[in-house]
Design a protein around this motif. Structure first.
Motif, mmCIF file in Angstrom:
data_model
loop_
_atom_site.group_PDB
_atom_site.id
_atom_site.type_symbol
_atom_site.label_atom_id
_atom_site.label_comp_id
_atom_site.label_asym_id
_atom_site.label_seq_id
_atom_site.Cartn_x
_atom_site.Cartn_y
_atom_site.Cartn_z
ATOM 1 N N ARG A 61 4.084 4.409 -6.343
ATOM 2 C CA ARG A 61 4.160 3.870 -7.710
ATOM 3 C C ARG A 61 3.315 2.611 -7.855
ATOM 4 O O ARG A 61 3.602 1.730 -8.659
ATOM 5 N N GLY A 62 2.264 2.512 -7.038
ATOM 6 C CA GLY A 62 1.403 1.343 -7.065
ATOM 7 C C GLY A 62 0.256 1.490 -8.037
ATOM 8 O O GLY A 62 -0.084 2.595 -8.478
ATOM 9 N N ASN A 63 -0.352 0.376 -8.363
ATOM 10 C CA ASN A 63 -1.495 0.347 -9.268
ATOM 11 C C ASN A 63 -2.635 -0.402 -8.576
ATOM 12 O O ASN A 63 -2.524 -1.601 -8.307
ATOM 13 N N VAL A 64 -3.729 0.302 -8.261
ATOM 14 C CA VAL A 64 -4.876 -0.327 -7.608
ATOM 15 C C VAL A 64 -5.627 -1.162 -8.645
ATOM 16 O O VAL A 64 -6.040 -0.653 -9.691
ATOM 17 N N THR A 65 -5.783 -2.459 -8.368
ATOM 18 C CA THR A 65 -6.433 -3.348 -9.333
ATOM 19 C C THR A 65 -7.907 -3.589 -9.012
ATOM 20 O O THR A 65 -8.692 -3.872 -9.906
ATOM 21 N N SER A 66 -8.293 -3.500 -7.730
ATOM 22 C CA SER A 66 -9.705 -3.668 -7.382
ATOM 23 C C SER A 66 -9.971 -3.151 -5.978
ATOM 24 O O SER A 66 -9.062 -3.100 -5.141
ATOM 25 N N VAL A 67 -11.225 -2.758 -5.736
ATOM 26 C CA VAL A 67 -11.685 -2.355 -4.409
ATOM 27 C C VAL A 67 -13.007 -3.072 -4.147
ATOM 28 O O VAL A 67 -13.935 -2.991 -4.949
ATOM 29 N N ASP A 68 -13.056 -3.813 -3.053
ATOM 30 C CA ASP A 68 -14.241 -4.604 -2.722
ATOM 31 C C ASP A 68 -14.760 -4.130 -1.367
ATOM 32 O O ASP A 68 -14.087 -4.291 -0.344
ATOM 33 N N ARG A 69 -15.952 -3.528 -1.360
ATOM 34 C CA ARG A 69 -16.522 -3.025 -0.097
ATOM 35 C C ARG A 69 -17.347 -4.117 0.560
ATOM 36 O O ARG A 69 -18.191 -4.743 -0.071
ATOM 37 N N ARG A 70 -17.078 -4.335 1.865
ATOM 38 C CA ARG A 70 -17.782 -5.357 2.636
ATOM 39 C C ARG A 70 -18.177 -4.781 3.986
ATOM 40 O O ARG A 70 -17.680 -3.721 4.383
ATOM 41 N N PRO A 71 -19.029 -5.535 4.733
ATOM 42 C CA PRO A 71 -19.409 -5.032 6.065
ATOM 43 C C PRO A 71 -18.214 -4.807 6.989
ATOM 44 O O PRO A 71 -18.221 -3.910 7.818
ATOM 45 N N GLU A 82 9.100 0.070 -2.489
ATOM 46 C CA GLU A 82 8.249 1.071 -1.846
ATOM 47 C C GLU A 82 7.501 0.516 -0.628
ATOM 48 O O GLU A 82 6.776 1.248 0.036
ATOM 49 N N MET A 83 7.666 -0.783 -0.345
ATOM 50 C CA MET A 83 6.876 -1.401 0.727
ATOM 51 C C MET A 83 7.608 -1.500 2.062
ATOM 52 O O MET A 83 7.005 -1.873 3.073
ATOM 53 N N PHE A 84 8.901 -1.190 2.095
ATOM 54 C CA PHE A 84 9.609 -1.251 3.369
ATOM 55 C C PHE A 84 9.024 -0.217 4.329
ATOM 56 O O PHE A 84 8.848 0.945 3.990
ATOM 57 N N GLY A 85 8.705 -0.661 5.544
ATOM 58 C CA GLY A 85 8.137 0.242 6.538
ATOM 59 C C GLY A 85 6.677 0.571 6.318
ATOM 60 O O GLY A 85 6.135 1.478 6.952
ATOM 61 N N TYR A 86 6.009 -0.168 5.423
ATOM 62 C CA TYR A 86 4.618 0.182 5.097
ATOM 63 C C TYR A 86 3.678 -0.019 6.281
ATOM 64 O O TYR A 86 2.676 0.678 6.407
ATOM 65 N N VAL A 87 4.000 -0.975 7.155
ATOM 66 C CA VAL A 87 3.105 -1.239 8.284
ATOM 67 C C VAL A 87 2.915 0.012 9.134
ATOM 68 O O VAL A 87 1.806 0.315 9.590
#
Length: 673
Positions: A622-632, A645-650
């Motif tokens: 149920r998340g909303n992606v706000t931005s994606v930044d590609r880097r080296p 929804e974040m419990f156990g996310y690791v």
């Protein structure tokens, strides 16, 4: 006791694992305070003195110390980088005059770096930046400076830049003096030598020099005249211009280095003295007279009436130690002070200057000092202590609301009372930790800023107090609010002191903007009620909002009490309180209550090949992606995800990224569940 003009009260702030504590260890070593460098990875750093800090290799509590450099006395606080311990950063920044932000040369401006930078912005604190870990593969000094402009809207001005030899970071160039600064390997970087820059190095530094001259010209007329006339700008004039711009918050000097490799630290130490303010250069402390509410100020001089802010409370060996930032005047052992927030008198028994977990006894605390005091029995974090003859109350410290809870219970019923006492003590030390007893089950619900925060609290119960507890699974701390306006006319009728009391109360409840809390209109003060009865009514409305119709604390509502009339009986605060609470609940239920759940701002770093799977998983949560930044170094993904929804996310992230993904999260806001 040092002259306030020669004091520097600074903090070290950064994202977790950017190297704050390693940097601080170097400051102490080069200043001669310690005779060997403690290392975080070896668990023997001076500033991480708690057992939990040594084991985990992270900073949990803000540690204060002091050292001398270039004739100045530097009071320094090393703050945690983990978001669960953000109160330590907030209360430290509240009482500091300047800060050094440590950025990782590879990770650049990371999520928690943004959080602590914004905290410093809010307090108007001048800052330097130290770009660390430039010896690591993938480090990019220029990208960090660009990130500062893009993410922090901060004008970073490099004062030292990295120089390489054989592809390795070996020295720095001082852009103010245009010299090469080298650090001897034989004595762990303590030996510093300055030599002229080679032609190639001069060419490399030319653009940095131009940036520096432009920044100086923008903030200082004398520097601008010489720059525009094409004349050489001498180093003392440059430093004066840079100091002026730094104190005004227009520029942020940037230093290059690698704390672990002992390179680049001493120029940053010089920068602390050259560019960060003394207490005398900070604006006068602003507060209010607690008796009249009239704004008041205190100059940072020993001759002014005493005033200080309590920014931290610790229990050490059964004794209560209070950390103070002294804003004006001076206090000695035996002095009686007024707690302007509560009206209580406090007596100073002992005064200390701190060095992490160690103390040095002192006789006097004066304007500009950061000290610890014993004998202060009742003052809490955010309270103002002052001269009883010249009361002033300063703005308190912002304390965030807990978002995660767990059930804790002692091994035996006999230990329940002791557990309550210990939790009271821990909540006194850490205002973001709270507990309550469930009225139905009798269980104790312990609430904090995250799973690690609660884990550390339970570990401290066992280690420091011998209190082993059983714990339940983490639970989300929900809140509730109303979807629409509700209004109720309520009649409260009861026999009090053998006399029938009848009160008619009209209350209106309506939705308020997110994050506004419970707002009570003070219009009811004009209804002609006696002051104590009006106070009782307000207390009833606030207590009524402790728990709403769904059983959770009420948030983001506006309350208006438009009528409170005693039809019979003598008006009393207690009757007004009960009547107002009853009317509030009736109006609240008509407003269509619904649940609010905590939403976290999550930053995820993964190699590009796993980005698609991670985005899909965020959407499934149920998340909303706000931005994606590609880097080296990979893709940086920002998202807003409900805490539930974040419990156990690791574990899930490791599975999705073959163990190569990392994430951080912080509380963002409450929203409809």
């Amino acid at each position: 006791m040092s002259s306030a003009a020669n004091l520097r009260n600074i903090g070290i702030i950064a994202h977790i694992d950017a190297g704050k504590t390693t940097f601080t260890e170097r400051l102490l070593y080069y200043a001669g305070i310690t005779h060997r460098m403690g290392e975080v990875h070896d668990g023997d750093s001076q500033m991480d003195y708690l057992p939990q800090e040594k084991e985990r290799g992270i900073t949990i509590t803000a540690a204060a110390t002091h050292f001398s450099w270039l004739g100045a006395e530097v009071h320094l606080i090393d703050t945690p980088g983990h978001v669960d311990f953000t109160i330590e950063v907030e209360r430290s920044l509240r009482v500091l005059d300047g800060a050094v932000a440590v950025f990782c040369g590879v990770g650049c401006v990371e999520p928690q770096s943004e959080v602590v930078w914004r905290q410093a912005d809010r307090h108007g604190i001048p800052r330097l930046a130290f770009v660390n870990k430039l010896d690591r593969p993938g480090a990019d000094f220029d990208r960090v400076v660009d990130d500062m402009a893009r993410k922090l809207n901060a004008r970073g001005v490099p004062l030292t830049v990295p120089l390489s030899e054989g592809g390795e970071f070996a020295a720095v160039a001082d852009i103010v003096t245009m010299e090469k600064v080298s650090f001897s390997a034989e004595d762990q970087g303590a030996g510093v030598s300055r030599t002229p820059l080679s032609e190639a190095e001069l060419a490399l530094c030319a653009r940095y020099r131009e940036t520096l001259l432009e920044a100086a010209a923008d903030v200082d007329d004398a520097a601008a005249e010489k720059y525009l006339a094409g004349e050489a700008v001498p180093a003392p004039l440059l430093r004066a211009a840079l100091r002026k711009g730094t104190l005004a918050g227009k520029i942020f000097p940037v230093f290059a280095g690698s704390a672990l490799r002992n390179r680049g630290v001493q120029p940053a130490m010089d920068g602390i003295v050259h560019y960060l303010p003394s207490p005398e250069e900070a604006p006068p402390a602003r507060g209010d007279d607690p008796l009249t509410g009239v704004p008041a100020t205190r100059k940072p001089v020993p001759s002014a009436p005493f005033s200080a802010l309590v920014f931290k409370v610790l229990q050490e060996e059964g004794r209560r130690t209070v950390y103070l930032r002294v804003y004006s005047g001076k206090a000695e052992e035996g002095d009686t002070l007024l707690n302007a927030a509560t009206g209580q008198k406090e007596k100073v028994a002992r005064l200390f200057r701190m060095h992490a977990g160690k103390k040095e006894r002192i006789a006097v605390a004066a304007a500009g000092d950061i000290v610890a005091a014993r004998g202060i029995r009742f003052a809490r974090t955010g309270d103002t202590l002052c001269d009883p003859g010249a009361p002033i109350v300063y703005e308190s410290i912002e304390i965030r609301k807990p978002v995660v809870s767990i059930v804790v219970e002692p091994r035996t019923v006999r230990e329940m009372e002791r557990l309550r006492d210990l939790l009271c003590t821990m909540a006194d030390e850490d205002p973001t930790l709270s507990f309550r007893e469930d009225a139905d089950t009798g269980q104790i619900l312990l609430s904090g800023m995250g799973e690690l925060h609660l884990e550390i609290a339970i570990d401290r119960l066992a280690r420091e107090h011998g209190m082993e507890v059983r714990k339940g699974n983490p639970q989300v701390v929900y809140r509730e609010t109303v979807a629409s306006a509700g209004r109720a006319e309520s009649v409260f009728e009861r026999e009090i002191a053998e006399r029938q009391v009848k009160v008619v109360t009209v209350v209106g409840v309506s939705p308020a903007p997110r994050g506004s809390g419970v707002r009570i209109s003070d219009g009811f003060r004009l209804l002609g009620l006696p002051p104590d009865v009006a106070d009782g009514a307000e207390m009833g409305l606030r207590e009524g909002a402790f728990f709403g119709a769904l059983g959770y604390p009420v948030d983001d509502v506006a309350i208006e009490l438009s009528r409170l009339e005693f039809l019979s009986g003598v008006p009393s605060p207690m009757a007004a309180k009960v009547a107002a609470a009853k009317a509030f609940h009736e109006a609240y239920e008509k407003g269509k209550p619904y649940l609010l759940e905590p939403v976290m701002a999550v930053e995820i770093v993964v190699p590009d090949e796993f980005l698609g799977g991670v985005i899909g998983d965020v959407n499934a949560r149920r998340g909303n992606v706000t931005s994606v930044d590609r880097r080296p170094g990979g893709s940086f993904l920002s998202a807003a995800i409900p805490l539930k929804e974040m419990f156990g996310y690791v574990t899930a992230l490791r599975s999705l990224s073959q163990g190569r993904g990392t994430y951080t999260m912080k509380f963002s806001h409450y929203d409809k569940g």
